[in-house]
Design an enzyme around this catalytic site. Structure first.
Site, PDB file in Angstrom:
ATOM      1  N   CYS A 121       0.798  -1.237   0.000  1.00 56.45           N
ATOM      2  CA  CYS A 121       0.000   0.000   0.000  1.00 56.45           C
ATOM      3  C   CYS A 121       0.822   1.274   0.000  1.00 56.45           C
ATOM      4  CB  CYS A 121      -1.004   0.011   1.144  1.00 56.45           C
ATOM      5  SG  CYS A 121      -0.255  -0.034   2.774  1.00 56.45           S
ATOM      6  N   CYS A 129      -3.515  -2.548  -0.958  1.00 54.31           N
ATOM      7  CA  CYS A 129      -2.424  -3.435  -0.554  1.00 54.31           C
ATOM      8  C   CYS A 129      -2.137  -4.524  -1.583  1.00 54.31           C
ATOM      9  CB  CYS A 129      -2.744  -4.066   0.800  1.00 54.31           C
ATOM     10  SG  CYS A 129      -3.020  -2.842   2.093  1.00 54.31           S
ATOM     11  N   LYS A 194      -5.330  -8.731  11.713  1.00 53.15           N
ATOM     12  CA  LYS A 194      -5.282  -7.292  11.458  1.00 53.15           C
ATOM     13  C   LYS A 194      -6.678  -6.802  11.112  1.00 53.15           C
ATOM     14  CE  LYS A 194      -3.049  -3.849   8.537  1.00 53.15           C
ATOM     15  NZ  LYS A 194      -2.076  -3.629   7.457  1.00 53.15           N
ATOM     16  N   ARG A 216     -10.512  -0.908   2.998  1.00 58.80           N
ATOM     17  CA  ARG A 216      -9.809  -2.179   3.123  1.00 58.80           C
ATOM     18  C   ARG A 216     -10.684  -3.280   3.739  1.00 58.80           C
ATOM     19  NH1 ARG A 216      -5.218   0.255   1.696  1.00 58.80           N
ATOM     20  NH2 ARG A 216      -3.936   1.522   3.110  1.00 58.80           N
ATOM     21  N   LYS A 247      -3.327  -6.568  15.735  1.00 56.37           N
ATOM     22  CA  LYS A 247      -3.284  -5.135  15.461  1.00 56.37           C
ATOM     23  C   LYS A 247      -4.670  -4.602  15.169  1.00 56.37           C
ATOM     24  CE  LYS A 247      -1.428  -2.347  11.808  1.00 56.37           C
ATOM     25  NZ  LYS A 247      -0.753  -2.347  10.559  1.00 56.37           N
TER      26      LYS A 247
HETATM   27  C1  PBG Z   1      -0.031  -1.697   5.916  1.00 57.15           C
HETATM   28  C2  PBG Z   1       0.068  -1.211   7.298  1.00 57.15           C
HETATM   29  C3  PBG Z   1      -0.757  -0.280   7.940  1.00 57.15           C
HETATM   30  C4  PBG Z   1      -0.263  -0.134   9.228  1.00 57.15           C
HETATM   31  C5  PBG Z   1       0.859  -0.949   9.343  1.00 57.15           C
HETATM   32  N1  PBG Z   1       1.016  -1.634   8.152  1.00 57.15           N
HETATM   33  C6  PBG Z   1      -1.853   0.574   7.425  1.00 57.15           C
HETATM   34  C7  PBG Z   1      -3.072   0.063   6.856  1.00 57.15           C
HETATM   35  O1  PBG Z   1      -3.389  -1.118   6.855  1.00 57.15           O
HETATM   36  O2  PBG Z   1      -3.752   0.930   6.327  1.00 57.15           O
HETATM   37  C8  PBG Z   1      -0.836   0.769  10.268  1.00 57.15           C
HETATM   38  C9  PBG Z   1       0.021   1.044  11.424  1.00 57.15           C
HETATM   39  C10 PBG Z   1      -0.409   2.187  12.250  1.00 57.15           C
HETATM   40  O3  PBG Z   1      -1.530   2.705  12.140  1.00 57.15           O
HETATM   41  O4  PBG Z   1       0.408   2.607  13.081  1.00 57.15           O
HETATM   42  N2  PBG Z   1       1.180  -1.707   5.262  1.00 57.15           N
END
Ligand code: PBG
Length: 322
Positions: A121, A129, A194, A216, A247
């Site tokens: 992304c 992504c 996630k 997403r 996360k």
């Molecule tokens: C995607 C990714 C994201 C984050 C870490 N890896 C963003 C998303 O999915 O939009 C977010 C991390 C954060 O908010 O600190 N590469």
């Protein structure tokens, strides 16, 4: 009054409280997320994340050395490239910004553990992504690009690959390609669980990775689901993940706990940009004691079961924990 049980006995002094404390934070628990961009001498603060910067490679090296000085041993890198295209080709370019940053860190500060975030992304012009066709993010064609990215990151010297894009089968695809390229010793820290979260807002400013259309929700998880989180974690275990990551962190402590109880792999949790921004903002307004709330949040994340915590507070708070 004849009270036999008096829990307050063990709370009387700081020494007693320290003696019976169940959870302790250490700088070694932390992974410090950093954003690396093109240029020289660049240290550009992110508006919604005070204390977090886009750093050119020379500044990145300084930042990592300073963090090491207070005990932070591990970093995770996000690239902010100048050029983006539909296939995210800078994600797997041999001389991509992330690959050059990894090489510089491995040259200048060898002992630092360098984790490479593996996603497209930040590198695609549409901000999704994966590969897009007819407005859809395609799963399997994206896997090839992630695997290529992983190999280029390992070739640059990354110690751990951390795939974060939530395509089905990404751990297997990356594992296979790493193994075929002679990187069977490189662990995968999978963003197994996630969620499609509003808490990523400030990150998208930092990484310039907001999707240009849609959202997403078709690949990241619905915040309402917890059984599905177990299924995601299970699949990643089967595919060879070495570390499972959850996360965001604080709004999902129940999930961290459930993953901890169900799986024996190390568990990581990512205190994301929005969690950081809220604490910083309320602190600035004088509405909370920022440092106290930050430490309390991180302690809660560890108490819930995380062995590893990715946090933008890493450098700032590590010195406090010595
Ligand atoms: C995607 C990714 C994201 C984050 C870490 N890896 C963003 C998303 O999915 O939009 C977010 C991390 C954060 O908010 O600190 N590469």
């Amino acid at each position: 009054m004849n009270l036999i049980e008096r829990p307050r006995r063990l709370r009387r002094t700081g020494t007693i409280r320290a003696l019976v404390r169940e959870t302790r934070l250490s700088p070694e628990d932390f992974v410090y997320p950093l954003f690396v961009c093109e240029g020289e001498g660049v240290r550009r603060e992110i508006g919604s994340m005070p204390g977090v910067f886009n750093l050119s490679i020379d500044e990145l090296v300084k930042e990592v050395e300073a963090a090491r000085g207070v005990g932070v041993q591990s970093v995770i890198l996000f690239g902010v490239p100048d050029q983006k295209d539909a296939a995210g080709s800078q994600a797997y370019a041999e001389d991509g910004i992330t690959q050059r940053a990894i090489r510089a860190l491995k040259r200048e500060t060898k002992e630092t553990l360098v984790i490479a975030d593996n996603c497209l992304c930040e590198y695609t012009d549409h901000g999704h992504c994966g590969v897009i066709e007819d407005g859809e993010v395609l799963n399997d064609p994206t896997l090839d690009l992630l695997a290529r990215t992983a190999v280029s990151q390992a070739e640059a010297g990354a110690d751990i690959i951390a795939p974060s894009n939530m395509m089905d089968g990404f751990v297997a695809a990356i594992r296979e390609e790493l193994d075929e390229s002679g990187f069977e010793h490189i662990p995968i820290m999978s963003y197994a669980v996630k969620y499609a979260s509003g808490f990523y807002g400030p990150f998208r400013e930092a990484a310039q990775s907001a999707p240009q259309f849609g959202d997403r929700l078709g690949y990241q998880m619905d915040p309402a689901n917890s059984r599905e989180a177990m299924r995601e974690a299970e699949l990643d275990c089967e595919q060879g993940a070495d570390i499972l990551l959850v996360k965001p962190a604080l709004p999902y402590l129940d999930i961290i706990r459930a993953v901890r109880e169900r799986f024996d792999l190390p568990v990581a949790a990512y205190q994301v940009s929005g969690e950081y921004a809220m604490i910083k903002a309320a602190g600035r307004l004088g509405w909370i004691d920022e440092e106290r709330v930050a430490l309390e949040s991180l302690t809660s994340i560890k108490r819930a079961g995380a062995d590893i915590i990715l946090t933008y507070f890493a450098r700032e708070l590590a010195g406090r924990l010595a």
